[in-house]
Design a protein around this motif. Structure first.
Motif, PDB file in Angstrom:
ATOM      1  N   PRO A 132      -0.604   2.622   8.004  1.00  0.00           N
ATOM      2  CA  PRO A 132      -1.843   3.199   8.174  1.00  0.00           C
ATOM      3  C   PRO A 132      -3.078   2.257   7.809  1.00  0.00           C
ATOM      4  N   GLU A 133      -2.853   1.490   6.943  1.00  0.00           N
ATOM      5  CA  GLU A 133      -3.854   0.561   6.705  1.00  0.00           C
ATOM      6  C   GLU A 133      -4.245  -0.392   7.886  1.00  0.00           C
ATOM      7  N   TYR A 134      -3.171  -0.954   8.448  1.00  0.00           N
ATOM      8  CA  TYR A 134      -3.529  -1.363   9.674  1.00  0.00           C
ATOM      9  C   TYR A 134      -4.184  -0.815  10.771  1.00  0.00           C
ATOM     10  N   LEU A 135      -3.677   0.415  10.637  1.00  0.00           N
ATOM     11  CA  LEU A 135      -4.230   1.289  11.933  1.00  0.00           C
ATOM     12  C   LEU A 135      -5.645   1.877  11.568  1.00  0.00           C
ATOM     13  N   LYS A 136      -6.155   1.934  10.200  1.00  0.00           N
ATOM     14  CA  LYS A 136      -7.230   2.248   9.812  1.00  0.00           C
ATOM     15  C   LYS A 136      -8.285   1.089  10.089  1.00  0.00           C
ATOM     16  N   SER A 137      -7.856   0.043  10.083  1.00  0.00           N
ATOM     17  CA  SER A 137      -8.828  -1.310  10.345  1.00  0.00           C
ATOM     18  C   SER A 137      -9.180  -1.153  12.145  1.00  0.00           C
ATOM     19  N   ALA A 138      -8.244  -0.498  12.811  1.00  0.00           N
ATOM     20  CA  ALA A 138      -8.528  -0.552  14.295  1.00  0.00           C
ATOM     21  C   ALA A 138      -9.104   1.007  14.712  1.00  0.00           C
ATOM     22  N   GLY A 139      -9.634   1.453  13.704  1.00  0.00           N
ATOM     23  CA  GLY A 139     -10.446   2.826  13.875  1.00  0.00           C
ATOM     24  C   GLY A 139      -9.527   4.267  13.987  1.00  0.00           C
ATOM     25  N   TYR A 140      -8.231   4.102  13.553  1.00  0.00           N
ATOM     26  CA  TYR A 140      -7.684   5.192  13.611  1.00  0.00           C
ATOM     27  C   TYR A 140      -7.770   6.151  12.296  1.00  0.00           C
ATOM     28  N   ALA A 141      -7.660   7.632  12.552  1.00  0.00           N
ATOM     29  CA  ALA A 141      -7.328   8.747  11.544  1.00  0.00           C
ATOM     30  C   ALA A 141      -6.066   8.576  11.319  1.00  0.00           C
ATOM     31  N   THR A 142      -5.859   8.509   9.756  1.00  0.00           N
ATOM     32  CA  THR A 142      -4.341   8.457   9.308  1.00  0.00           C
ATOM     33  C   THR A 142      -3.796   9.810   8.458  1.00  0.00           C
ATOM     34  N   THR A 143      -2.829  10.294   8.864  1.00  0.00           N
ATOM     35  CA  THR A 143      -2.444  11.330   8.003  1.00  0.00           C
ATOM     36  C   THR A 143      -0.861  11.244   7.731  1.00  0.00           C
ATOM     37  N   CYS A 144      -0.734  11.661   6.450  1.00  0.00           N
ATOM     38  CA  CYS A 144       0.947  11.653   5.844  1.00  0.00           C
ATOM     39  C   CYS A 144       1.421  13.146   5.592  1.00  0.00           C
ATOM     40  N   ILE A 145       2.424  13.687   6.136  1.00  0.00           N
ATOM     41  CA  ILE A 145       2.612  14.777   5.978  1.00  0.00           C
ATOM     42  C   ILE A 145       4.206  14.795   5.648  1.00  0.00           C
ATOM     43  N   GLY A 146       4.484  15.670   4.489  1.00  0.00           N
ATOM     44  CA  GLY A 146       5.930  15.619   4.339  1.00  0.00           C
ATOM     45  C   GLY A 146       6.476  14.675   2.892  1.00  0.00           C
ATOM     46  N   LYS A 147       7.463  14.196   3.168  1.00  0.00           N
ATOM     47  CA  LYS A 147       8.371  13.435   2.054  1.00  0.00           C
ATOM     48  C   LYS A 147       7.785  11.986   1.946  1.00  0.00           C
ATOM     49  N   TRP A 148       7.248  11.686   1.000  1.00  0.00           N
ATOM     50  CA  TRP A 148       6.443  10.273   0.437  1.00  0.00           C
ATOM     51  C   TRP A 148       7.640   9.542   0.062  1.00  0.00           C
ATOM     52  N   HIS A 149       8.125   9.623  -1.131  1.00  0.00           N
ATOM     53  CA  HIS A 149       9.359   8.872  -1.795  1.00  0.00           C
ATOM     54  C   HIS A 149       8.865   7.335  -2.130  1.00  0.00           C
ATOM     55  N   LEU A 150       7.507   6.894  -1.999  1.00  0.00           N
ATOM     56  CA  LEU A 150       7.509   5.711  -2.502  1.00  0.00           C
ATOM     57  C   LEU A 150       6.789   5.531  -4.041  1.00  0.00           C
ATOM     58  N   GLY A 151       7.107   6.361  -4.769  1.00  0.00           N
ATOM     59  CA  GLY A 151       6.135   6.388  -6.078  1.00  0.00           C
ATOM     60  C   GLY A 151       5.656   7.535  -6.274  1.00  0.00           C
ATOM     61  N   ALA A 152       5.580   8.084  -7.596  1.00  0.00           N
ATOM     62  CA  ALA A 152       5.064   9.291  -8.194  1.00  0.00           C
ATOM     63  C   ALA A 152       3.908   9.452  -8.914  1.00  0.00           C
ATOM     64  N   LYS A 153       3.469   7.988  -9.218  1.00  0.00           N
ATOM     65  CA  LYS A 153       2.220   7.749 -10.123  1.00  0.00           C
ATOM     66  C   LYS A 153       0.861   7.809  -9.213  1.00  0.00           C
ATOM     67  N   PRO A 154      -0.323   8.248  -9.637  1.00  0.00           N
ATOM     68  CA  PRO A 154      -1.342   8.130  -9.019  1.00  0.00           C
ATOM     69  C   PRO A 154      -1.623   6.879  -8.045  1.00  0.00           C
ATOM     70  N   GLU A 155      -1.518   5.893  -8.683  1.00  0.00           N
ATOM     71  CA  GLU A 155      -1.719   4.657  -7.680  1.00  0.00           C
ATOM     72  C   GLU A 155      -0.649   4.382  -6.610  1.00  0.00           C
ATOM     73  N   HIS A 156       0.470   5.341  -6.629  1.00  0.00           N
ATOM     74  CA  HIS A 156       1.391   5.276  -5.327  1.00  0.00           C
ATOM     75  C   HIS A 156       1.064   6.308  -4.356  1.00  0.00           C
ATOM     76  N   ASN A 157       0.102   7.102  -4.735  1.00  0.00           N
ATOM     77  CA  ASN A 157      -0.229   8.299  -3.687  1.00  0.00           C
ATOM     78  C   ASN A 157      -0.470   7.495  -2.223  1.00  0.00           C
ATOM     79  N   PRO A 158      -0.077   8.520  -1.168  1.00  0.00           N
ATOM     80  CA  PRO A 158      -0.486   8.046   0.025  1.00  0.00           C
ATOM     81  C   PRO A 158      -1.782   7.558   0.416  1.00  0.00           C
ATOM     82  N   THR A 159      -2.740   8.497  -0.237  1.00  0.00           N
ATOM     83  CA  THR A 159      -4.440   8.273   0.077  1.00  0.00           C
ATOM     84  C   THR A 159      -4.747   6.941  -0.634  1.00  0.00           C
TER      85      THR A 159
END
Length: 452
Positions: A132-159
């Motif tokens: 999503p970071e790459y695609l945002k640089s190309a003008g994409y709207a980005t949304t994550c829905i469902g299971k993340w599982h890449l860390g539970a601390k604030p700094e790991h949040n998908p946003t």
């Protein structure tokens, strides 16, 4: 400065009936504008809808051979696009597989070699640059829905990692506390898991509508069919394969809802849809006759269903036997979006646009199979050949017992079930593949050592 610094609550829409049709009318004009002067041909920068199931077996869809589970909407998707017979997840368990998907790098290289738990302090690093970071640089709207599982601390949040919006869970549905989040806030602490598939679908439809005239990247990471299994009452008893089968048929229905939403909004021709899984089946589910399951580096643990459709670009009804991997998605999405991945980052996948578009031959980097803890590189596939040099340890008190009869070499073209070890007949192949394992393992370790 971390790489992420280089990258420059809406209500869920109803998914059927008048609400969906009304929303569709409101977005058809925007879709037509996005097609512009192309005369109806697909745009160069597609919307991307990525549906990622959890612990789905290779043989769980009827288009992959299931007889007790009926998946008519997914089967139709396969008829309208490309169905891959030799597609691979990024790892044999959840976290490293999701890390591989989003970073384009194997889990150990990305610093996430094993499954994370709620109490773990580590997670996705700010130094990792994800889809999503790459695609945002190309003008994409980005949304994550469902299971993340890449860390539970604030700094790991998908946003914090390129997603404009997040709705879902931070880890697996068998971990506690299991909560639903919207962006960086808990919005539900007592979750009726039978509603998850429907609610994730509603959120995805809302994301389509929210994107306006921007191309979108919507990542729908389903919580099912990971245990504990849950399904809405309307699907109970629908299959001939128990609760697990009912869950898969529910997924099929809601995949159909998403596809209908694209068509009703005039977005179908502008959207690349990819449906796959994070690893093989666990307690239930079919490996489609492949040896092994989740956790194991035999084919049943890593080979997964994968279907891709982009009308006018992917050939309808194509069945591809070429090896592909979720590691390929980052470079491929970037290529379609017209952007170049950071040349200073080692990627482990390939740009597979030619394969998606129907190529019958293509070179692919080897497929590497790490153990479930990311400690050792246990196997590699290169072309038709697959070599195992280590095996999952079942008994820690007698680890050597599980390493008998190694190495194992299999010709996956003739023996996809990995039933007959031909290592003694092909010593040169064994030596070549063993070198690949040693070199790749050394490369990953060297990068980690350099990063500190």
């Amino acid at each position: 400065m971390g790489r992420r610094e280089l990258i420059t609550r809406t209500s869920a829409a109803a998914v059927s009936g008048a609400a969906v049709l009304g929303a569709a009318e409101g977005t058809r004009a925007a879709a037509a504008d996005r097609r512009g002067a192309s005369g109806g041909r697909p745009r160069s920068r597609p919307n991307i809808l990525l549906i990622y199931t959890d612990d789905l077996g290779y043989g769980d869809f009827s288009c992959y051979g299931s007889t007790g589970i009926r998946t008519p909407r997914i089967d139709r998707l396969a008829r309208e696009g490309v169905r891959f017979t030799d597609a691979y997840a990024g790892a044999v368990v959840c976290t490293p597989s999701r890390a591989a998907l989003l970073t384009g790098r194997v889990g150990p290289r990305a610093g996430l070699p094993r499954v994370l738990f709620p109490e773990d302090e580590n997670g996705l690093s700010d130094d990792e640059r994800i889809i999503p970071e790459y695609l945002k640089s190309a003008g994409y709207a980005t949304t994550c829905i469902g299971k993340w599982h890449l860390g539970a601390k604030p700094e790991h949040n998908p946003t914090r990692h390129g997603f404009d919006h997040f709705f879902g869970a931070l880890y697996s549905n068998d971990m506690t506390p299991f909560e639903l989040w919207r962006d960086e806030e808990v919005v539900e602490s007592v979750v009726d898991q039978s509603t998850l598939t429907r609610r994730y679908t509603e959120e995805a439809v809302a994301a389509m509508d929210r994107s306006g005239d921007q191309p979108f990247f919507i990542y729908v990471a389903e919580s099912m069919p990971h245990i504990p299994l849950h399904v809405e009452p309307r699907f109970e008893g629908a299959s001939d394969a128990g609760l697990y089968g009912d869950v898969i048929q529910s997924l099929d229905h809601y995949v159909g809802v998403l596809l209908d939403a694209l068509r009703e909004r005039g977005l179908e021709e502008d959207t690349l849809v990819i449906l796959t899984s994070d690893n093989g089946p666990w307690f239930e589910g079919s490996s489609g006759g492949l040896r092994g399951r989740k956790i194991y580096t035999y084919e049943g643990g890593l080979r997964v269903p994968c279907i891709a459709r982009w009308p006018g670009v992917t050939p309808a009804g194509k069945v591809s036997e070429l090896p592909v991997s979720v590691l390929d998605l980052l470079p491929t999405f970037c290529a379609y979006a017209g952007i170049t991945p950071d040349p200073g980052v080692t990627l482990d996948g390939c740009d597979i646009r030619s394969v998606l578009e129907g190529a019958d031959t293509a070179e692919h980097t080897p497929i590497y199979y790490f153990d479930d803890l990311g400690r050792t590189l246990d196997a590699v596939r290169d072309g038709r050949w697959k070599l195992h040099v280590r095996r999952h340890i079942e008994n820690p008190d007698d680890p050597d017992r599980d390493q008998r009869e190694l190495p194992e070499l299999y010709d996956l073209e003739r023996d996809p079930t990995e039933s007959y070890n031909v290592s003694e007949s092909h010593p040169a192949v064994v030596r070549r593949l063993r070198r690949l394992i040693e070199e790749f393992e050394s490369d990953v370790k060297a990068e980690l050592a350099k990063a500190g």
